[in-house]
Design an enzyme around this catalytic site. Structure first.
Site, mmCIF file in Angstrom:
data_model
loop_
_atom_site.group_PDB
_atom_site.id
_atom_site.type_symbol
_atom_site.label_atom_id
_atom_site.label_comp_id
_atom_site.label_asym_id
_atom_site.label_seq_id
_atom_site.Cartn_x
_atom_site.Cartn_y
_atom_site.Cartn_z
ATOM 1 C CG MET A 30 -1.898 -1.210 1.144
ATOM 2 S SD MET A 30 -3.421 -0.981 2.044
ATOM 3 C CE MET A 30 -2.798 -0.783 3.685
ATOM 4 C CB ALA A 32 3.858 4.928 3.201
ATOM 5 C CG HIS A 37 6.945 -1.915 2.076
ATOM 6 N ND1 HIS A 37 6.842 -0.739 2.774
ATOM 7 C CD2 HIS A 37 5.735 -2.522 2.194
ATOM 8 C CE1 HIS A 37 5.632 -0.632 3.297
ATOM 9 N NE2 HIS A 37 4.937 -1.707 2.969
ATOM 10 C CD GLN A 61 -6.042 -3.820 2.709
ATOM 11 O OE1 GLN A 61 -5.940 -4.296 1.581
ATOM 12 N NE2 GLN A 61 -5.069 -3.928 3.609
ATOM 13 C CG ASP A 152 0.812 -7.183 7.815
ATOM 14 O OD1 ASP A 152 0.041 -6.487 8.476
ATOM 15 O OD2 ASP A 152 1.806 -6.703 7.227
ATOM 16 C CB SER A 188 3.025 2.502 5.890
ATOM 17 O OG SER A 188 3.618 1.598 4.991
ATOM 18 N NE ARG A 189 -2.623 1.664 9.740
ATOM 19 C CZ ARG A 189 -2.762 0.580 8.975
ATOM 20 N NH1 ARG A 189 -1.806 -0.314 8.922
ATOM 21 N NH2 ARG A 189 -3.860 0.410 8.240
#
Ligand code: AMP
Length: 279
Positions: A30, A32, A37, A61, A152, A188-189
């Site tokens: 997604m 960022a 990644h 999602q 995840d 990313s958060r």
């Protein structure tokens, strides 16, 4: 690096590559992008001839509209990072490109009990949205190998199940969680954390380490209670602290012979973080 915004163009390019005998590796994201990644891209480059990364903030999602609105978007920086990493193809579709049929409705995937616990219980509809977009992307890219992060953990299990349900031939490769120097899982958060929150966020890692160090204890209920208490004392609002069988994700409360996974989801301010540790 080639950048495609339209599915038909990407498909034509990949059909040619496949005809030329190239194996295809796929890294869905997604955006960022961070080192976690990029590690997936690097691993994909080691395993396959042609590496495709997608960046798509998938609206179906997000069960929390505020989380969707605040999701960081850094396409220019992401493109530069992917180019430097040696990624061959970036797919950057719009919402209309991925959901010409509209966002409502869609297929239902039978993920069974996997969807009823942990992230599934706390984020209703989340895994249906993940299933819907990953299914669409897989049908388009038709990769030989699909690279996803252990960060995840439950999502990896859902995607494994999706591959079984759909019969799509991709092999799922799960890559280890990349962490900051203080142990915080890259996400990313994380950029949404204030400096004080960022300093305190490493507590999730410490609590997971605490659980793994005490996994031989006879009863896990006090262990989970103490881990929860430590998170709350550090300003977190935990959604769950769980210990589960790493193969099935069934909760466990006593030592077992097989692999276990400790999982945490907790909010710090308005940022929800997840992490896990397998031992
Ligand atoms: P996201 O952009 O958050 O949807 O993540 C895209 C992919 O990167 C997923 O397969 C994630 O599990 C993986 N990923 C995210 N953070 C990390 C990390 N810290 N280490 C390894 N993989 C990660």
């Amino acid at each position: 690096m080639y950048v495609f915004k339209h599915a038909a163009d990407l498909k034509a390019y990949l059909d040619n590559a496949r005809t030329a005998g190239k194996s295809i590796g796929f890294v869905p994201t997604m955006g960022a992008l961070h080192e976690g990644h990029l590690q997936l891209v690097t691993t994909a480059l080691e395993h396959t001839d042609l590496v495709v990364c997608s960046i798509f903030v998938n609206p179906t999602q997000f069960n929390d509209p505020k989380d969707f609105e605040k999701y960081p978007i850094t396409v220019e920086a992401d493109t530069a990072k992917l180019t430097d990493a040696g990624c061959h193809v970036l797919f950057l579709p719009s919402v209309a490109e991925m959901y010409p049929e509209g966002l409502a409705g869609g297929p239902h995937y039978d993920f069974g009990y996997l969807e009823t616990l942990l992230e599934g219980a706390h984020r209703p509809g989340h895994f249906q949205g993940v299933g819907r977009i990953v299914h669409k992307l897989l049908q388009l890219v038709m990769p030989d190998q699909l690279f996803m992060g252990q960060k995840d953990f439950q999502q990896c299990m859902i995607v494994k199940r999706l591959l079984e349900i759909t019969g799509l031939p991709a092999q799922l490769v799960i890559c280890p969680t990349k962490r900051e120097a203080d142990g915080l899982a890259m996400s990313s958060r994380n950029v949404r954390l204030s400096p004080t929150e960022r300093a305190g966020a490493t507590l999730i890692y410490k609590v997971l380490s605490y659980i793994t160090e005490h996994h031989a204890e006879a009863d896990y209920a006090p262990l989970i209670a103490e881990a929860t208490r430590r998170l709350e004392a550090g300003g977190f609002v935990p959604d769950y602290v769980a210990i589960a069988d790493a193969e099935t994700l069934q909760p466990i409360f006593h030592p077992t012979s097989g692999k276990q996974v400790a999982l945490v989801a907790a909010k710090l301010g308005d940022v929800r973080l997840i992490d896990n540790m397998v031992y």
